[in-house]
Design a protein around this motif. Structure first.
Motif, PDB file in Angstrom:
ATOM      1  N   TYR A  41       0.855  -1.499   0.087  1.00 33.19           N
ATOM      2  CA  TYR A  41       0.015  -0.053   0.041  1.00 33.19           C
ATOM      3  C   TYR A  41       0.714   1.244  -0.040  1.00 33.19           C
ATOM      4  O   TYR A  41       0.202   2.395   0.026  1.00 33.19           O
ATOM      5  CB  TYR A  41      -0.920  -0.075   1.198  1.00 33.19           C
ATOM      6  N   ARG A  42       2.212   1.224   0.085  1.00 29.92           N
ATOM      7  CA  ARG A  42       2.988   2.281  -0.244  1.00 29.92           C
ATOM      8  C   ARG A  42       3.129   2.605  -1.548  1.00 29.92           C
ATOM      9  O   ARG A  42       3.835   3.628  -1.865  1.00 29.92           O
ATOM     10  CB  ARG A  42       4.384   2.167   0.658  1.00 29.92           C
ATOM     11  N   HIS A  43       2.914   1.812  -2.582  1.00 23.81           N
ATOM     12  CA  HIS A  43       3.000   2.256  -4.062  1.00 23.81           C
ATOM     13  C   HIS A  43       1.551   2.785  -4.477  1.00 23.81           C
ATOM     14  O   HIS A  43       0.407   2.168  -4.036  1.00 23.81           O
ATOM     15  CB  HIS A  43       3.272   0.893  -4.710  1.00 23.81           C
ATOM     16  N   PRO A  44       1.458   3.738  -5.404  1.00 24.67           N
ATOM     17  CA  PRO A  44       0.642   4.393  -5.796  1.00 24.67           C
ATOM     18  C   PRO A  44      -0.351   3.268  -6.709  1.00 24.67           C
ATOM     19  O   PRO A  44      -1.639   3.295  -6.771  1.00 24.67           O
ATOM     20  CB  PRO A  44       1.037   5.251  -6.839  1.00 24.67           C
ATOM     21  N   THR A  45       0.193   2.286  -7.151  1.00 19.69           N
ATOM     22  CA  THR A  45      -0.443   1.413  -8.022  1.00 19.69           C
ATOM     23  C   THR A  45      -1.371   0.648  -7.294  1.00 19.69           C
ATOM     24  O   THR A  45      -2.164  -0.120  -7.834  1.00 19.69           O
ATOM     25  CB  THR A  45       0.435   0.641  -8.730  1.00 19.69           C
ATOM     26  N   PHE A  46      -1.278   0.605  -5.814  1.00 22.66           N
ATOM     27  CA  PHE A  46      -1.915  -0.252  -5.019  1.00 22.66           C
ATOM     28  C   PHE A  46      -3.547   0.323  -5.126  1.00 22.66           C
ATOM     29  O   PHE A  46      -4.209  -0.287  -4.695  1.00 22.66           O
ATOM     30  CB  PHE A  46      -1.548   0.002  -3.636  1.00 22.66           C
ATOM     31  N   TYR A  47      -3.805   1.615  -5.398  1.00 23.28           N
ATOM     32  CA  TYR A  47      -5.020   2.129  -5.189  1.00 23.28           C
ATOM     33  C   TYR A  47      -5.896   2.052  -6.805  1.00 23.28           C
ATOM     34  O   TYR A  47      -5.104   2.791  -7.799  1.00 23.28           O
ATOM     35  CB  TYR A  47      -4.831   3.630  -5.056  1.00 23.28           C
ATOM     36  N   ASP A  48      -6.932   1.906  -6.859  1.00 22.86           N
ATOM     37  CA  ASP A  48      -7.838   1.753  -8.100  1.00 22.86           C
ATOM     38  C   ASP A  48      -8.507   3.091  -8.367  1.00 22.86           C
ATOM     39  O   ASP A  48      -9.194   3.717  -7.632  1.00 22.86           O
ATOM     40  CB  ASP A  48      -8.727   0.557  -8.197  1.00 22.86           C
ATOM     41  N   ILE A  49      -7.903   4.036  -9.212  1.00 18.78           N
ATOM     42  CA  ILE A  49      -8.349   4.976  -9.627  1.00 18.78           C
ATOM     43  C   ILE A  49      -9.076   4.912 -10.876  1.00 18.78           C
ATOM     44  O   ILE A  49      -8.623   4.261 -11.948  1.00 18.78           O
ATOM     45  CB  ILE A  49      -7.291   6.085  -9.769  1.00 18.78           C
ATOM     46  N   VAL A  71     -10.540   9.611 -14.428  1.00 18.66           N
ATOM     47  CA  VAL A  71     -10.089  10.675 -13.629  1.00 18.66           C
ATOM     48  C   VAL A  71      -8.779  11.064 -14.077  1.00 18.66           C
ATOM     49  O   VAL A  71      -7.628  10.303 -13.909  1.00 18.66           O
ATOM     50  CB  VAL A  71      -9.923  10.035 -12.257  1.00 18.66           C
ATOM     51  N   PRO A  72      -8.557  12.297 -14.677  1.00 19.24           N
ATOM     52  CA  PRO A  72      -7.419  12.761 -15.155  1.00 19.24           C
ATOM     53  C   PRO A  72      -6.035  13.264 -14.063  1.00 19.24           C
ATOM     54  O   PRO A  72      -6.950  13.415 -13.002  1.00 19.24           O
ATOM     55  CB  PRO A  72      -7.755  13.857 -16.111  1.00 19.24           C
ATOM     56  N   HIS A  73      -5.093  13.486 -14.611  1.00 19.69           N
ATOM     57  CA  HIS A  73      -4.113  13.992 -13.635  1.00 19.69           C
ATOM     58  C   HIS A  73      -3.940  13.494 -12.310  1.00 19.69           C
ATOM     59  O   HIS A  73      -3.394  13.928 -11.240  1.00 19.69           O
ATOM     60  CB  HIS A  73      -4.432  15.565 -13.391  1.00 19.69           C
ATOM     61  N   MET A  74      -3.965  12.019 -12.254  1.00 18.51           N
ATOM     62  CA  MET A  74      -3.444  11.416 -11.077  1.00 18.51           C
ATOM     63  C   MET A  74      -2.703  10.180 -11.324  1.00 18.51           C
ATOM     64  O   MET A  74      -2.899   9.262 -11.206  1.00 18.51           O
ATOM     65  CB  MET A  74      -4.908  10.985 -10.580  1.00 18.51           C
TER      66      MET A  74
END
Lengths: 347, 98
Positions: B83-91, B95-98
């Motif tokens: 969970y320290r990695h951004p790819t852990f989170y489903d966006i 949704v742009p610019h994230m």
């Protein structure tokens, strides 16, 4: 600086090298190259950087408090682990930045004391309270989102150690924003009550987030010099505009309303028009009259004072007998023969 | 050889800054009798083709290092924290610019 040619004797002798040093400094800046700690730099450049990097470091350290207070009340083990990791990152970011500030010739202790005594500031956003767990999401999305807008251009700032610290920080900051957005998106798929919590949180944090970019350009006297030195590469208003333009579609996808009746797409400009934050409020918070200023600094001071015995004990242990203090000297200047220490390597 | 220098010269680790704005990076090591000569040798050994604008040398004996044997216990704490990695989170993709 004098425009009259100086006769080439002693007073001019002092001034000459300084002018040359200044010229070399300016040429590095003009090439958009980096100034490194051992380079000569004007006093005002050094002072500006100490102020800015220290303020940035203090913001990371104080920024642990609004979120840290929710760790024990996280709604699940998953959220708790995430929030812990995020607050831990902020401590790390503070340390990266303090180290960068120290290359300018100021000590960690001085910096901490200037924070505690109020002589150096931190971002005003952290003087607002966190009233619900939705705020953990909003801070990640809006506050860290605004920080990213500020920090990405700072990766190319003219002072090498500051830029390198920003590169490391930006890499880690993406997790912060995404976990916040994901948290809010999860709540938006929940109950009406949860959706209302998200909207209420966004309503409170929207304007303070816009204030994070600092006062409008016409009220920001330091901006021109900072840009001339390559310390800043964009004005406050440019970055604020960029943040608004990036955030509006994210808000729409999330299903929340940004609390600004003047927020509207301007076809001609290819950008959003938006209302101005209450700048009197910003100045009041900066001057120490925000909702949590006293609490934040008191907390930091308590941690510093309570930790004094730990610092003293660690130092006493390091300097204690039997820890090799007999070779604690003589490695600094290295102008001697250096052969007195040979034969100590066993590798 | 007259034997003036007994034993080996101390080992130095060499770090080179490739250009302004970059970190000093470890490039290798060399033996030298003192700090100044270590710098001189480092220039000759490691920067003959404009590889750098700045060199640091430090006695190898002054470096405290983790050893490869300690790899597991030392780095284990970060091993399971995906969970320290951004790819852990489903966006959502829209949704742009994230």
């Amino acid at each position: 600086m004098s425009v009259v040619a100086e006769p080439a004797h002693e007073p001019a002798h002092d001034a000459e090298p300084e002018a040359e040093l200044e010229a070399r400094f300016q040429s590095v800046i003009a090439r958009k190259d980096r100034i490194e700690p051992r380079d000569w730099m004007p006093d005002a450049y050094r002072r500006t950087l100490v102020r800015q990097v220290a303020q940035h470091a203090h913001s990371e350290i104080i920024g642990m408090q609004p979120e840290g207070s929710w760790i024990s009340r996280a709604p699940s083990l998953r959220r708790k682990a995430i929030l812990l990791a995020k607050v831990q990152d902020e401590a790390g970011h503070g340390l990266y930045l303090y180290s960068a500030a120290e290359t300018l010739g100021v000590s960690r202790q001085e910096l901490t004391e200037m924070l505690i005594s109020g002589r150096q500031k931190y971002s005003s956003i952290f003087n607002y309270p966190t009233l619900s767990y939705a705020d953990m999401g909003t801070i990640g999305w809006l506050v860290d989102g605004a920080a990213i807008c500020n920090q990405v251009p700072l990766c190319r700032t003219s002072f090498g150690p500051y830029g390198r610290a920003m590169i490391r920080i930006c890499k880690e900051e993406s997790f912060h924003q995404r976990q916040g957005y994901e948290l809010l998106a999860t709540m938006m798929r929940g109950t009406d009550e949860q959706r209302a919590m998200v909207q209420e949180s966004v309503d409170r944090f929207w304007w303070p987030s816009l204030m994070m970019f600092g006062p409008p350009d016409d009220a920001s006297p330091n901006t021109a010099q900072s840009m001339a030195w390559g310390v800043k590469t964009h004005t406050n208003d440019e970055l604020r505009q960029r943040f608004v333009d990036m955030t509006v579609p994210q808000a729409a996808a999330l299903g929340v309303t940004l609390p600004d009746p003047d927020l509207v797409w301007n076809e001609q400009r290819g950008a959003h028009d938006f209302g101005q934050p209450d700048w009197d409020e910003l100045w009041a918070v900066v001057k120490g009259n925000g909702p949590c200023n006293a609490q934040r600094v008191a907390h930091r001071k308590r941690a510093w004072d309570d930790g004094a015995w730990v610092r003293e004990a660690a130092l006493a242990f390091a300097n204690g007998p039997g820890t090799g203090s007999d070779f604690g000297t003589g490695t600094g200047t290295g102008t001697g023969t250096g052969t007195d220490n040979d034969g100590t390597e066993t590798a | 050889m007259t034997g003036q220098i007994s034993g080996e010269w101390p080992l130095y680790e060499v770090f080179v800054r490739g250009k302004r704005g970059l970190n000093h990076v470890h490039v290798g090591s060399l033996h030298a009798p003192d700090d100044q000569l270590a710098l001189r040798h480092a220039r000759d050994v490691y920067t003959r083709r404009n590889e750098g604008v700045s060199i640091w040398v430090v006695r190898s004996s002054a470096i405290t290092a983790s050893s490869p044997d300690e790899k597991d216990p030392l780095f284990a704490p970060s091993g399971d924290k995906v969970y320290r990695h951004p790819t852990f989170y489903d966006i959502p993709a829209d949704v742009p610019h994230m």
